[in-house]
Scaffold this motif. Structure first.
Motif, mmCIF file in Angstrom:
data_model
loop_
_atom_site.group_PDB
_atom_site.id
_atom_site.type_symbol
_atom_site.label_atom_id
_atom_site.label_comp_id
_atom_site.label_asym_id
_atom_site.label_seq_id
_atom_site.Cartn_x
_atom_site.Cartn_y
_atom_site.Cartn_z
ATOM 1 N N LEU A 31 0.819 -1.217 0.000
ATOM 2 C CA LEU A 31 0.000 0.000 0.000
ATOM 3 C C LEU A 31 0.854 1.269 0.000
ATOM 4 C CD1 LEU A 31 -2.849 -1.039 2.470
ATOM 5 C CD2 LEU A 31 -3.057 -0.673 0.007
ATOM 6 N N SER A 32 1.997 1.203 0.672
ATOM 7 C CA SER A 32 2.873 2.386 0.719
ATOM 8 C C SER A 32 3.858 2.423 -0.441
ATOM 9 C CB SER A 32 3.655 2.401 2.038
ATOM 10 O OG SER A 32 4.603 1.347 2.078
ATOM 11 N N ARG A 33 3.852 1.328 -1.257
ATOM 12 C CA ARG A 33 4.788 1.182 -2.376
ATOM 13 C C ARG A 33 6.232 1.320 -1.893
ATOM 14 N NH1 ARG A 33 1.411 4.253 -7.270
ATOM 15 N NH2 ARG A 33 -0.306 2.750 -7.248
ATOM 16 N N GLY A 34 6.493 0.627 -0.803
ATOM 17 C CA GLY A 34 7.848 0.566 -0.261
ATOM 18 C C GLY A 34 8.215 1.686 0.682
ATOM 19 N N GLY A 35 7.264 2.568 0.987
ATOM 20 C CA GLY A 35 7.612 3.727 1.812
ATOM 21 C C GLY A 35 7.302 3.583 3.291
ATOM 22 N N ALA A 36 6.760 2.433 3.719
ATOM 23 C CA ALA A 36 6.406 2.264 5.131
ATOM 24 C C ALA A 36 7.660 2.118 5.989
ATOM 25 C CB ALA A 36 5.516 1.038 5.305
#
Length: 306
Positions: A31-36
């Motif tokens: 969901l964060s496209r790797g940004g979590a």
């Protein structure tokens, strides 16, 4: 315009709870496209993934954490969880309790801490009856810490981005009836299993010499366990063993067809849809056209039923 501090205050904090840490981790990354980013809390691997996201047109701070299967256990209230507190038959009427066991306390503490800071609770438990029951276990802990939580249930079948986004667009209320069905099953399992186990053990434990079963070093007498799942499973095993004993081997025939292209060094095997036939004469009649069909290398075989 609205300042960044004001925007931050207006953002809804959403506590998301999955059934396993791996699901929480993967859903957050997708969901964060790797940004979590992961924030550890307490001992072990307990913690949360955090990232910004928009849910139903509302800017949210998503906080993703998990349990590990059932958060709570069921047992008899004191003192009826002790073996000699009452007769086995009385266990069908004694009160039971639901509680968070010691090995799940870190998860409970994490949920309580995050619930106090959240406005929404989204439940990402498995989409079956057990998952629905775990939803209400999580709700009991989280709403106990924050009764103002708005609770929603996500339905999903994969961790692909399109399925997770669809789940956030189709949030629903948890299904209490499915959870109560699991409550009933757990209570039946507990009452029948505990009562029969105590009855069998207390009745037979001192009537036989168990040393040959326990080995020379074991001095304690065994617990004769009964479980509602054990007997049906044993029945399946015994039934299958009887079928094996009763099986009478019978000769059968089959046709094996292979096409070879020696120039290209290629081979193709054809599998007979019928698999096998138990009449040799019929097998020979079916095999004859294959044998006379040009360069095809065909063979017939026979065997005994195993």
């Amino acid at each position: 315009g609205i300042g960044s501090d004001q925007k931050k205050k207006m953002s809804i904090r959403v506590l998301n709870v999955a059934e396993k840490p791996s699901v929480a981790r993967e859903a957050s990354k997708v969901l964060s496209r790797g940004g979590a980013r992961f924030k550890r809390s307490g001992q072990g691997n307990t913690g949360c993934w955090e990232f910004p996201f928009t849910v139903r047109g509302t800017q949210c701070t998503m906080v993703f954490t998990s349990v590990a299967g059932h958060l709570m256990s069921t047992d008899f209230q004191e003192p009826y969880n002790k073996w000699r507190s009452c007769t086995p038959i009385e266990l069908y009427e004694k009160p039971i309790r639901r509680y968070v066991p010691r090995d799940k306390k870190a998860m409970e503490k994490n949920l309580i801490s995050e619930s106090r800071k959240a406005q929404w609770l989204i439940l990402w438990l498995d989409c079956d009856r057990e998952g629905e029951h775990i939803c209400f276990e999580v709700m009991e802990v989280c709403q106990g810490a924050n009764r103002r939580l708005q609770v929603m249930r996500a339905q999903f079948s994969t961790l692909l981005e399109r399925d997770l986004r669809r789940a956030l667009q189709t949030l629903r209320e948890p299904n209490r009836q499915e959870a109560e069905a699991v409550d009933a099953r757990q209570e039946i399992d507990l009452r029948s299993g505990a009562s029969f186990t105590r009855f069998l053990t207390l009745s037979l434990q001192h009537k036989f010499d168990w040393s040959s079963n326990l080995g020379p070093t074991d001095t304690e007498r065994p617990v004769l366990s009964y479980g509602p799942c054990q007997f049906p499973t044993l029945g399946f095993i015994v039934k299958r063993q009887w079928e094996i004993y009763a099986h009478i081997p019978e000769e059968f025939w089959y046709i094996h067809v292979v096409y070879r292209d020696d120039a290209r060094r290629q081979m193709c095997e054809f599998e007979w849809e019928r698999k096998r036939i138990f009449d040799r004469f019929t097998a020979e009649l079916l095999f004859e056209p294959c044998r006379s069909a040009g360069n095809n290398n065909s063979s017939s075989g026979g065997g005994g039923g195993g």
